[in-house]
Enzyme design. Structure first.
Site, PDB file in Angstrom:
ATOM      1  N   LYS A  22     -85.521  23.603   5.377  1.00 17.77           N
ATOM      2  CA  LYS A  22     -84.306  24.454   5.328  1.00 17.77           C
ATOM      3  C   LYS A  22     -84.294  25.336   4.078  1.00 17.77           C
ATOM      4  O   LYS A  22     -84.007  26.529   4.152  1.00 17.77           O
ATOM      5  CB  LYS A  22     -83.072  23.537   5.315  1.00 17.77           C
ATOM      6  CG  LYS A  22     -81.793  24.218   4.901  1.00 17.77           C
ATOM      7  CD  LYS A  22     -80.636  23.253   4.837  1.00 17.77           C
ATOM      8  CE  LYS A  22     -80.434  22.560   3.517  1.00 17.77           C
ATOM      9  NZ  LYS A  22     -79.766  23.349   2.454  1.00 17.77           N
ATOM     10  N   ASN A  23     -84.615  24.744   2.927  1.00 18.80           N
ATOM     11  CA  ASN A  23     -84.505  25.499   1.674  1.00 18.80           C
ATOM     12  C   ASN A  23     -85.602  26.543   1.515  1.00 18.80           C
ATOM     13  O   ASN A  23     -85.518  27.395   0.628  1.00 18.80           O
ATOM     14  CB  ASN A  23     -84.510  24.547   0.472  1.00 18.80           C
ATOM     15  CG  ASN A  23     -83.187  23.825   0.336  1.00 18.80           C
ATOM     16  OD1 ASN A  23     -82.229  24.123   1.061  1.00 18.80           O
ATOM     17  ND2 ASN A  23     -83.122  22.864  -0.571  1.00 18.80           N
ATOM     18  N   CYS A 116     -69.100  23.961  -4.405  1.00 18.11           N
ATOM     19  CA  CYS A 116     -69.223  22.933  -3.376  1.00 18.11           C
ATOM     20  C   CYS A 116     -68.975  21.576  -3.983  1.00 18.11           C
ATOM     21  O   CYS A 116     -68.702  21.461  -5.169  1.00 18.11           O
ATOM     22  CB  CYS A 116     -70.539  23.005  -2.656  1.00 18.11           C
ATOM     23  SG  CYS A 116     -71.859  22.392  -3.648  1.00 18.11           S
ATOM     24  N   ARG A 121     -71.562  25.129  -9.575  1.00 16.32           N
ATOM     25  CA  ARG A 121     -72.623  26.022  -9.138  1.00 16.32           C
ATOM     26  C   ARG A 121     -72.335  27.494  -9.437  1.00 16.32           C
ATOM     27  O   ARG A 121     -72.141  28.308  -8.526  1.00 16.32           O
ATOM     28  CB  ARG A 121     -72.923  25.782  -7.653  1.00 16.32           C
ATOM     29  CG  ARG A 121     -73.198  24.316  -7.379  1.00 16.32           C
ATOM     30  CD  ARG A 121     -73.688  24.053  -6.002  1.00 16.32           C
ATOM     31  NE  ARG A 121     -75.109  24.314  -5.860  1.00 16.32           N
ATOM     32  CZ  ARG A 121     -75.795  24.036  -4.758  1.00 16.32           C
ATOM     33  NH1 ARG A 121     -75.207  23.500  -3.743  1.00 16.32           N
ATOM     34  NH2 ARG A 121     -77.081  24.294  -4.691  1.00 16.32           N
ATOM     35  N   ASP A 305     -82.000  16.496  -4.880  1.00 10.70           N
ATOM     36  CA  ASP A 305     -81.641  16.375  -3.459  1.00 10.70           C
ATOM     37  C   ASP A 305     -82.049  15.024  -2.866  1.00 10.70           C
ATOM     38  O   ASP A 305     -81.732  14.738  -1.707  1.00 10.70           O
ATOM     39  CB  ASP A 305     -82.273  17.518  -2.645  1.00 10.70           C
ATOM     40  CG  ASP A 305     -81.560  18.846  -2.881  1.00 10.70           C
ATOM     41  OD1 ASP A 305     -80.511  18.858  -3.552  1.00 10.70           O
ATOM     42  OD2 ASP A 305     -82.055  19.874  -2.385  1.00 10.70           O
ATOM     43  N   ARG A 397     -76.018  20.184   8.389  1.00  9.19           N
ATOM     44  CA  ARG A 397     -76.445  21.356   7.606  1.00  9.19           C
ATOM     45  C   ARG A 397     -77.938  21.278   7.293  1.00  9.19           C
ATOM     46  O   ARG A 397     -78.581  22.309   7.102  1.00  9.19           O
ATOM     47  CB  ARG A 397     -75.669  21.424   6.291  1.00  9.19           C
ATOM     48  CG  ARG A 397     -74.220  21.876   6.446  1.00  9.19           C
ATOM     49  CD  ARG A 397     -73.571  22.044   5.089  1.00  9.19           C
ATOM     50  NE  ARG A 397     -74.511  22.687   4.188  1.00  9.19           N
ATOM     51  CZ  ARG A 397     -74.628  22.416   2.887  1.00  9.19           C
ATOM     52  NH1 ARG A 397     -73.853  21.536   2.323  1.00  9.19           N
ATOM     53  NH2 ARG A 397     -75.511  23.042   2.146  1.00  9.19           N
TER      54      ARG A 397
HETATM   55  C1  UD1 Z   1     -81.616  24.913  -4.779  1.00  6.82           C
HETATM   56  C2  UD1 Z   1     -81.588  24.152  -3.477  1.00  6.82           C
HETATM   57  C3  UD1 Z   1     -80.746  22.893  -3.623  1.00  6.82           C
HETATM   58  C4  UD1 Z   1     -81.223  22.064  -4.799  1.00  6.82           C
HETATM   59  C5  UD1 Z   1     -81.319  22.906  -6.065  1.00  6.82           C
HETATM   60  C6  UD1 Z   1     -81.948  22.167  -7.226  1.00  6.82           C
HETATM   61  C7  UD1 Z   1     -81.799  25.914  -1.859  1.00  6.82           C
HETATM   62  C8  UD1 Z   1     -81.181  26.679  -0.748  1.00  6.82           C
HETATM   63  N1  UD1 Z   1     -81.045  24.988  -2.445  1.00  6.82           N
HETATM   64  O1  UD1 Z   1     -80.265  25.288  -5.059  1.00  6.82           O
HETATM   65  O2  UD1 Z   1     -80.832  22.149  -2.414  1.00  6.82           O
HETATM   66  O3  UD1 Z   1     -80.321  21.011  -5.028  1.00  6.82           O
HETATM   67  O4  UD1 Z   1     -82.126  24.084  -5.818  1.00  6.82           O
HETATM   68  O5  UD1 Z   1     -83.226  21.733  -6.899  1.00  6.82           O
HETATM   69  O6  UD1 Z   1     -82.958  26.110  -2.169  1.00  6.82           O
HETATM   70  N2  UD1 Z   1     -77.104  27.307 -12.230  1.00  6.82           N
HETATM   71  C9  UD1 Z   1     -76.321  28.016 -13.125  1.00  6.82           C
HETATM   72  N3  UD1 Z   1     -76.199  29.362 -12.931  1.00  6.82           N
HETATM   73  C10 UD1 Z   1     -76.840  30.013 -11.894  1.00  6.82           C
HETATM   74  C11 UD1 Z   1     -77.636  29.270 -10.999  1.00  6.82           C
HETATM   75  C12 UD1 Z   1     -77.745  27.909 -11.206  1.00  6.82           C
HETATM   76  O7  UD1 Z   1     -75.750  27.459 -14.048  1.00  6.82           O
HETATM   77  O8  UD1 Z   1     -76.698  31.245 -11.785  1.00  6.82           O
HETATM   78  C13 UD1 Z   1     -77.221  25.836 -12.403  1.00  6.82           C
HETATM   79  C14 UD1 Z   1     -76.623  25.087 -11.212  1.00  6.82           C
HETATM   80  O9  UD1 Z   1     -75.238  24.921 -11.333  1.00  6.82           O
HETATM   81  C15 UD1 Z   1     -77.375  23.773 -11.284  1.00  6.82           C
HETATM   82  C16 UD1 Z   1     -78.771  24.202 -11.789  1.00  6.82           C
HETATM   83  O10 UD1 Z   1     -78.596  25.477 -12.393  1.00  6.82           O
HETATM   84  O11 UD1 Z   1     -76.793  22.947 -12.238  1.00  6.82           O
HETATM   85  C17 UD1 Z   1     -79.802  24.291 -10.683  1.00  6.82           C
HETATM   86  O12 UD1 Z   1     -79.433  25.250  -9.745  1.00  6.82           O
HETATM   87  P1  UD1 Z   1     -80.485  26.115  -8.926  1.00  6.82           P
HETATM   88  O13 UD1 Z   1     -81.876  25.753  -9.334  1.00  6.82           O
HETATM   89  O14 UD1 Z   1     -80.080  27.534  -8.996  1.00  6.82           O
HETATM   90  O15 UD1 Z   1     -80.240  25.573  -7.476  1.00  6.82           O
HETATM   91  P2  UD1 Z   1     -79.928  26.369  -6.154  1.00  6.82           P
HETATM   92  O16 UD1 Z   1     -80.858  27.521  -6.021  1.00  6.82           O
HETATM   93  O17 UD1 Z   1     -78.472  26.620  -6.056  1.00  6.82           O
END
Ligand code: UD1
Length: 418
Positions: A22-23, A116, A121, A305, A397
């Site tokens: 999915k990701n 969420c 996030r 995850d 999901r």
């Molecule tokens: C992706 C995955 C999700 C997984 C996560 C971490 C997808 C669709 N989802 O989510 O399943 O749990 O990686 O492996 O691929 N953060 C910030 N600012 C930002 C972006 C992120 O502070 O602009 C923080 C987030 O709150 C979190 C951390 O960085 O604490 C990791 O987030 P990120 O690596 O961006 O995860 P996702 O891409 O949202």
């Protein structure tokens, strides 16, 4: 309302083909906007998140339909429609649309993706990364208004190796003239898969999988057929279910090195694992050994995850485990539900202490988020008696027909509607 009914205690046995990730698929769907041609995403899982992302594609005037197991997307004409919160509220990954829309139209209007259940996030890294490419961004009452008329390639350094921000910048830069460099890029396998996909469309991305990614913009991308990577979290979930139920299963369609961060921990818990090229055989009997300290971190370390599913499996370990959640600030909500099944878990901030009990008992529980829901399924498979799990929409999901997948391995799982 749907619920899963699980009669625990049936050992798992048999072969299973792991679904496509999915990701990996979610950013690939967004990246289809980069080309006017048709893209075929092979063997795409039917999941709620995939439908929500396809709804956004439709909202932009593009086509996206399943043809059997394949998802066919054509973004010949892309309308500059604002993407409102009805659409972005359904999935955080809606933010992936920004990069490709800017690449194609140089403009984008999108409501903030909802927070969420597992944490706030924020999207600051996406925003600062795109600003680094010269995009002007205004946050106007919850709508992110992006003007990319003066976009240009640049070196963008991320303060944290965010998966989504890395992917968004890669997509935005794919057709920007010159070389864009992402420093401190995330290294998750899904990033490599997105780079492979964009390169299959004629792009030029090097270094994905490492901390420095170089994107040389090309004038035009073309359509392609692409088979995304297998779902490493789905594979890990089946393996934790095996810890819970015992038995022997063969997982086909896995990339062993993608899941080493998971399988190393499972070996510590007492699982026998044998790898071949794209498959693995796993065997487990009895109670698992506790893990002294299990800490989530970015790839290749143990993934966040998988944290809830491991907590479920460790709740019947022969000893106490400490689990530290470093990625998300609110990812232990499911433990209150596990306690209803007899788990002895105490949580303080980002640390859970799990005292292993001899067995769990079936209970009526509710999934509050995707992986927390998977943890309840894992627990219920090994519990004594019947469990009823509500909130199945969260589980849907990320897992395609979870009841069929587990029933095929001998588990007693069925879905009912109320
Ligand atoms: C992706 C995955 C999700 C997984 C996560 C971490 C997808 C669709 N989802 O989510 O399943 O749990 O990686 O492996 O691929 N953060 C910030 N600012 C930002 C972006 C992120 O502070 O602009 C923080 C987030 O709150 C979190 C951390 O960085 O604490 C990791 O987030 P990120 O690596 O961006 O995860 P996702 O891409 O949202």
């Amino acid at each position: 309302m749907q619920k899963l009914i699980i009669d625990g205690g049936k050992p798992l046995k048999g072969d299973i083909d792991i679904q496509t990730a999915k990701n990996a698929v979610l950013p690939i769907i967004a990246a289809c906007i980069l080309t006017e041609d048709t893209v075929v995403i092979k063997n795409c899982p039917h999941l709620n998140d995939i439908s929500a992302m396809t709804d956004i594609i439709h909202h932009l005037g593009c086509k996206g339909e399943f043809n059997g197991a394949d998802l066919e997307i054509c973004c010949k004409d892309v309308a500059l429609n604002a993407i409102n919160s009805d659409l972005t509220g359904k999935l955080r990954s809606s933010i992936f649309i920004l990069g490709p829309l800017l690449s194609r139209l140089r403009r984008a209007y999108i409501s903030h993706p909802g927070g969420c259940e597992i944490g706030l996030r924020p999207i600051d890294l996406h925003i600062s990364g795109l600003k680094g490419l010269g995009v002007k961004i205004d946050d106007n009452r919850g709508v992110i208004c992006c003007d990319g008329s003066e976009m240009s390639s640049a070196t963008v350094s991320l303060d944290f190796a965010s998966v989504g921000a890395t992917e968004n910048i890669m997509m935005a830069a794919a057709t920007l003239e010159g070389e864009t460099v992402i420093v401190n890029a995330a290294r998750e396998p899904e990033i490599v898969d997105l780079a492979n996909f964009i390169n299959a469309m004629g792009g030029d991305i090097k270094g994905a999988g490492g901390s420095v990614i170089k994107i040389t913009g090309v004038k035009k991308l073309h359509g392609c057929e692409y088979k995304p990577m297998p779902d490493r979290i789905c594979a890990g979930t089946v393996l934790t279910a095996l810890i819970s139920s015992g038995g022997e299963v063969r997982l086909n369609n896995v990339v062993p090195e993608h899941i080493f961060g998971i399988t190393e921990k499972l070996k510590k818990m007492g699982m026998d694992l044998a790898f071949t090229d794209r498959a693995l055989t796993a065997r487990f009997e009895g109670r698992p050994r506790a893990i002294h300290k299990l800490e989530t971190n970015v790839y290749p370390a143990f993934p966040t995850d998988m944290q809830p599913q491991f907590c479920a499996a460790l709740s019947v370990a022969t000893g106490s485990s400490v689990v530290v959640e470093n990625l998300f600030e609110n990812r232990f909500g499911f433990t209150a539900e596990l306690q209803k099944m007899g788990a002895a878990i105490t949580v303080k901030d980002r640390v859970a202490v799990i005292r292993g009990v001899r067995s769990l008992s079936g209970a009526t529980v509710r999934a509050l988020d995707l992986r927390g829901g998977a943890a309840l399924v894992v627990a219920a498979l090994g519990a004594k008696g019947r469990s009823v799990i509500y909130g199945v929409n969260h589980i849907d999901r990320g897992y395609e027909k979870i009841e069929s997948m587990l029933s095929a391995l001998g588990a007693a799982v069925r879905r009912e509607s109320e």
